[in-house]
Design a protein around this motif. Structure first.
Motif, PDB file in Angstrom:
ATOM      1  N   TYR A 491       8.186  -1.761   1.307  1.00  0.00           N
ATOM      2  CA  TYR A 491       7.091  -2.018   0.354  1.00  0.00           C
ATOM      3  C   TYR A 491       6.193  -3.162   0.831  1.00  0.00           C
ATOM      4  O   TYR A 491       4.991  -3.110   0.742  1.00  0.00           O
ATOM      5  CB  TYR A 491       7.662  -2.431  -1.015  1.00  0.00           C
ATOM      6  CG  TYR A 491       8.521  -1.391  -1.657  1.00  0.00           C
ATOM      7  CD1 TYR A 491       7.918  -0.336  -2.369  1.00  0.00           C
ATOM      8  CD2 TYR A 491       9.905  -1.465  -1.602  1.00  0.00           C
ATOM      9  CE1 TYR A 491       8.706   0.619  -2.992  1.00  0.00           C
ATOM     10  CE2 TYR A 491      10.691  -0.521  -2.219  1.00  0.00           C
ATOM     11  CZ  TYR A 491      10.094   0.532  -2.914  1.00  0.00           C
ATOM     12  OH  TYR A 491      10.860   1.468  -3.514  1.00  0.00           O
ATOM     13  N   LEU A 513       0.882  -7.360   3.090  1.00  0.00           N
ATOM     14  CA  LEU A 513       0.384  -6.094   2.554  1.00  0.00           C
ATOM     15  C   LEU A 513       1.496  -5.512   1.682  1.00  0.00           C
ATOM     16  O   LEU A 513       2.612  -5.299   2.158  1.00  0.00           O
ATOM     17  CB  LEU A 513       0.059  -5.144   3.720  1.00  0.00           C
ATOM     18  CG  LEU A 513      -0.559  -3.808   3.305  1.00  0.00           C
ATOM     19  CD1 LEU A 513      -1.935  -4.027   2.671  1.00  0.00           C
ATOM     20  CD2 LEU A 513      -0.684  -2.896   4.533  1.00  0.00           C
ATOM     21  N   TYR A 514       1.167  -5.280   0.416  1.00  0.00           N
ATOM     22  CA  TYR A 514       2.162  -4.796  -0.547  1.00  0.00           C
ATOM     23  C   TYR A 514       1.753  -3.391  -0.980  1.00  0.00           C
ATOM     24  O   TYR A 514       0.652  -3.187  -1.497  1.00  0.00           O
ATOM     25  CB  TYR A 514       2.194  -5.773  -1.736  1.00  0.00           C
ATOM     26  CG  TYR A 514       3.077  -5.356  -2.883  1.00  0.00           C
ATOM     27  CD1 TYR A 514       4.275  -4.642  -2.683  1.00  0.00           C
ATOM     28  CD2 TYR A 514       2.733  -5.690  -4.200  1.00  0.00           C
ATOM     29  CE1 TYR A 514       5.071  -4.283  -3.750  1.00  0.00           C
ATOM     30  CE2 TYR A 514       3.526  -5.340  -5.270  1.00  0.00           C
ATOM     31  CZ  TYR A 514       4.692  -4.625  -5.041  1.00  0.00           C
ATOM     32  OH  TYR A 514       5.475  -4.263  -6.100  1.00  0.00           O
ATOM     33  N   THR A 515       2.602  -2.432  -0.724  1.00  0.00           N
ATOM     34  CA  THR A 515       2.303  -1.043  -1.083  1.00  0.00           C
ATOM     35  C   THR A 515       3.073  -0.683  -2.349  1.00  0.00           C
ATOM     36  O   THR A 515       4.313  -0.759  -2.351  1.00  0.00           O
ATOM     37  CB  THR A 515       2.718  -0.076   0.049  1.00  0.00           C
ATOM     38  OG1 THR A 515       2.162  -0.565   1.266  1.00  0.00           O
ATOM     39  CG2 THR A 515       2.235   1.329  -0.214  1.00  0.00           C
ATOM     40  N   ARG A 519      -0.815   2.374  -3.910  1.00  0.00           N
ATOM     41  CA  ARG A 519      -1.911   1.427  -3.729  1.00  0.00           C
ATOM     42  C   ARG A 519      -1.496   0.358  -2.733  1.00  0.00           C
ATOM     43  O   ARG A 519      -0.327   0.024  -2.642  1.00  0.00           O
ATOM     44  CB  ARG A 519      -2.241   0.721  -5.048  1.00  0.00           C
ATOM     45  CG  ARG A 519      -3.047   1.574  -6.025  1.00  0.00           C
ATOM     46  CD  ARG A 519      -3.493   0.737  -7.230  1.00  0.00           C
ATOM     47  NE  ARG A 519      -2.372   0.026  -7.840  1.00  0.00           N
ATOM     48  CZ  ARG A 519      -2.369  -1.266  -8.161  1.00  0.00           C
ATOM     49  NH1 ARG A 519      -3.421  -2.014  -7.863  1.00  0.00           N
ATOM     50  NH2 ARG A 519      -1.326  -1.823  -8.750  1.00  0.00           N
ATOM     51  N   GLU A 520      -2.458  -0.168  -1.999  1.00  0.00           N
ATOM     52  CA  GLU A 520      -2.172  -1.266  -1.088  1.00  0.00           C
ATOM     53  C   GLU A 520      -2.817  -2.540  -1.604  1.00  0.00           C
ATOM     54  O   GLU A 520      -4.005  -2.564  -1.911  1.00  0.00           O
ATOM     55  CB  GLU A 520      -2.710  -0.952   0.311  1.00  0.00           C
ATOM     56  CG  GLU A 520      -1.883   0.089   1.029  1.00  0.00           C
ATOM     57  CD  GLU A 520      -2.300   0.262   2.480  1.00  0.00           C
ATOM     58  OE1 GLU A 520      -3.448  -0.083   2.808  1.00  0.00           O
ATOM     59  OE2 GLU A 520      -1.453   0.735   3.274  1.00  0.00           O
ATOM     60  N   CYS A 541      -0.092 -10.958  -4.978  1.00  0.00           N
ATOM     61  CA  CYS A 541       0.295  -9.536  -5.095  1.00  0.00           C
ATOM     62  C   CYS A 541       0.944  -9.270  -6.459  1.00  0.00           C
ATOM     63  O   CYS A 541       1.395  -8.163  -6.722  1.00  0.00           O
ATOM     64  CB  CYS A 541       1.273  -9.151  -4.001  1.00  0.00           C
ATOM     65  SG  CYS A 541       0.573  -9.304  -2.368  1.00  0.00           S
TER      66      CYS A 541
END
Ligand SMILES: [Zn+2]
Length: 607
Positions: A491, A513-515, A519-520, A541
């Motif tokens: 993630y 970068l958090y998925t 959504r990113e 985030c």
């Protein structure tokens, strides 16, 4: 080395239970109620304890309170007794190789053959002499029965030798006298003395050689002690035993028939009653029919034996001779110098296995594949703690761990003293626990996991070993660890970072970068160190880090980087551990933090 024959692979197919049809009878009279065992009427009447060989009144034993303080004079009989028991006796190449091994290990007396019995043995003795393969301080021994023409042939084999023992043997036990030879005691004695005389004359014809003599009353342990004593005294007298040219009197338990204490009584009685004891080397030659040859040899040494004949790993007729590896290393584990070199036990074993074409059992003392291996969790835990304590003691004393007194639970000897590594000491299966996992990660990968992380990992490993029903080797253990903690495509990923306090930077930047739900989300943070910058980036985030602790260690693992970092991160989902490996601290710390957060997002078990 394991041959794929029926013997070694029979357990691969499930057999039916054997049909055991002997009728169960009553328990023996007077058996206590808590012992419900029944009798299956085995043919006990066909067997009996051997007659007591020494009258009870004559037994005045001192051996039980003696302690072994020195190694005996060793005599290897691998090339004679051991060889003659092999399904395929050794060819000259194998014999030479084993002889070279015995010399290298430090044996000074080596029985090399029975030259009057076979051309191979005769030629082998000739080869040793003619090619000058016998070091000056090594004495070869050759075996001969008490027959004139065989004695003469034996001496022929020795022409040109520097040092030799001629080992004369004749049958003396009542069973042999009656059933095999039909000779009475008087004629047996005469036969032995005639043979001794012929041996003496043979040696007289070799003035340039130092020839000594050995006599074995065959099946000594089954011979009436008074008769064995009289024979031994007579033969030693005929050979003019002196302290300068001592006679070896070898007292074999040719077939082991009684408990080791009985043999010890017999040896002590001889030791005390032999004439001219200072000119006698009292030797024992235990066989292993009851599985107690090692115990018999040890008690015999306590009872006065000076010399032990046996073989490496106990090869020999039927159940074999006493195992000299076990005997010698039993001495070492009591702090006694065995005067034999075992610094490469596996190398020794491989040569013997090749020469004899027989495998050494996985559980053979000191040398089997599994004898330094613990699978059980409690054992592994104790071993791990033992090693840790040893390291601490060495650190405190400023020495190498190998110089500290050996006190590791479940391991009677340091495998490294025998040239074994620590890697196989702990192996992981469903019986194992976190101590074992920690041990393997430490010895194989040089990683020292914090205890809560060990506990987490051991749950994951347990699942795998239960599911697969087999051992989890280091490679699989690593895969489980990597899958749980080192995934980089999860993630959350760190996409970039810069600056490090150790390099004098007073600002550190971290990009993540958090998925989530397709959504990113980009996060960016700055701070005085990786941890504070990471916290800010995470907050962007939408993940609040309440507290976080990071430990870093030098990892020294080629495949996983120089630095290991472990982190405990508390978010609203609770606390999770993470791990990160990299070549620098900054990367390792950020990987560990990412690992913690990803595990929280995955809903991993928390501590
Ligand atoms: Zn034997």
């Amino acid at each position: 080395m394991r041959k794929a024959n029926n013997m070694s692979t029979s357990y691969l197919e499930e057999p039916p239970l054997p049909e055991l049809r002997l009728p169960a009878r009553l328990a023996r009279q007077g058996q206590p109620w808590w012992n419900p065992q029944l009798s299956f009427s085995p043919p006990t009447a066909r067997y009996r304890r051997p007659e007591p060989q020494i009258a009870a009144a004559a037994v005045e034993r001192r051996w039980p309170s003696r302690v072994i303080e020195n190694a005996p004079l060793w005599c290897s009989v691998d090339l004679r007794d051991g060889n003659q028991a092999l399904p395929n006796p050794m060819d000259p190449t194998r014999k030479s190789k084993l002889f070279a091994l015995l010399v290298a290990m430090g044996f000074k007396e080596i029985e090399v053959g029975y030259p009057s019995a076979s051309a191979t043995d005769f030629d082998f003795v000739r080869q040793l002499v003619e090619r000058d393969l016998i070091p000056d301080d090594v004495t070869i021994s050759v075996f001969t029965p008490a027959r004139a023409e065989l004695i003469d042939r034996t001496f022929e084999s020795l022409a040109g030798v520097r040092n030799a023992i001629v080992h004369l043997c004749n049958a003396t036990a009542p069973e042999w006298r009656k059933v095999v030879f039909a000779l009475d005691e008087e004629r047996i004695t005469q036969l032995a003395l005639d043979a001794a005389e012929r041996v003496l004359r043979g040696a007289d014809r070799m003035p340039s050689a130092a020839v000594r003599f050995e006599y074995s009353p065959e099946a000594f342990n089954l011979t009436e002690p008074e008769f064995a004593l009289a024979l031994c005294n007579a033969v030693a007298a005929r050979w003019c035993a002196t302290p300068d040219r001592p006679v070896t009197l070898n007292l074999p338990s040719t077939v082991e028939v009684d408990t080791p204490n009985v043999y010890a009584d017999q040896i002590e009685w001889m030791h005390r009653n032999l004439d001219n004891r200072g000119s006698i080397i009292l030797s024992v030659h235990p066989h292993n029919d009851r599985g107690t040859a090692v115990a018999s040899a040890e008690l015999a040494m306590m009872a006065g034996a000076d010399r032990v004949e046996g073989t490496l790993f106990g090869n020999g007729e039927r159940t074999g001779n006493v195992c000299l590896v076990t005997l010698a290393l039993n001495l070492l584990t009591r702090g006694i110098d065995p005067q034999l070199d075992f610094s490469d036990i596996d190398g020794i074993r491989r040569v013997v296995e090749w020469c004899t074409q027989m495998p050494v059992h996985d559980r053979h003392p000191y040398s089997g594949n599994l004898v330094y291996t613990a699978f059980s969790g409690t054992h592994q835990d104790a071993i791990k703690k033992g090693f840790d304590a040893l390291e601490q003691a060495a650190l405190k004393a400023g020495t190498a761990p190998g110089e500290q007194p050996w006190r590791v639970p479940y391991l009677p000897i340091d495998p490294q003293d025998l040239g074994r590594s620590y890697e196989a000491v702990v192996r992981i299966n469903s019986q194992s626990g976190k101590g074992g996992i920690a041990y393997v990660l430490k010895t194989v990968f040089r990683l020292e996991l914090p205890r809560p992380l060990q506990a987490e990992l051991s749950e994951a490993v347990q699942k795998i070993s239960d599911a697969r029903g087999q051992e989890v080797g280091p490679k699989l253990l690593w895969e489980v660890f990597a899958e749980e903690y080192l995934k980089t495509d999860d993630y959350l990923r760190v996409t970039d970072h810069s600056g490090h306090p150790d390099d004098g930077d007073d600002r550190v930047c971290v990009h993540v970068l958090y998925t989530v739900d397709g959504r990113e989300i980009h996060g960016e943070g700055a701070g005085i160190d990786q941890l504070s910058a990471f916290k800010v980036a995470m907050a962007q985030c939408g993940i609040q880090i309440e507290t976080a602790d990071v430990i870093t260690q030098a990892a020294r693992a080629e495949e996983c980087g120089e630095i290991a970092a472990y982190s405990r991160v508390v978010t609203e989902r609770g606390a999770t551990w993470g791990a990160g490996l990299a070549d620098n601290i900054g990367d390792a710390v950020l990987r560990a933090l990412t690992s913690s957060v990803n595990r929280a997002l995955r809903g991993s078990r928390t501590f």
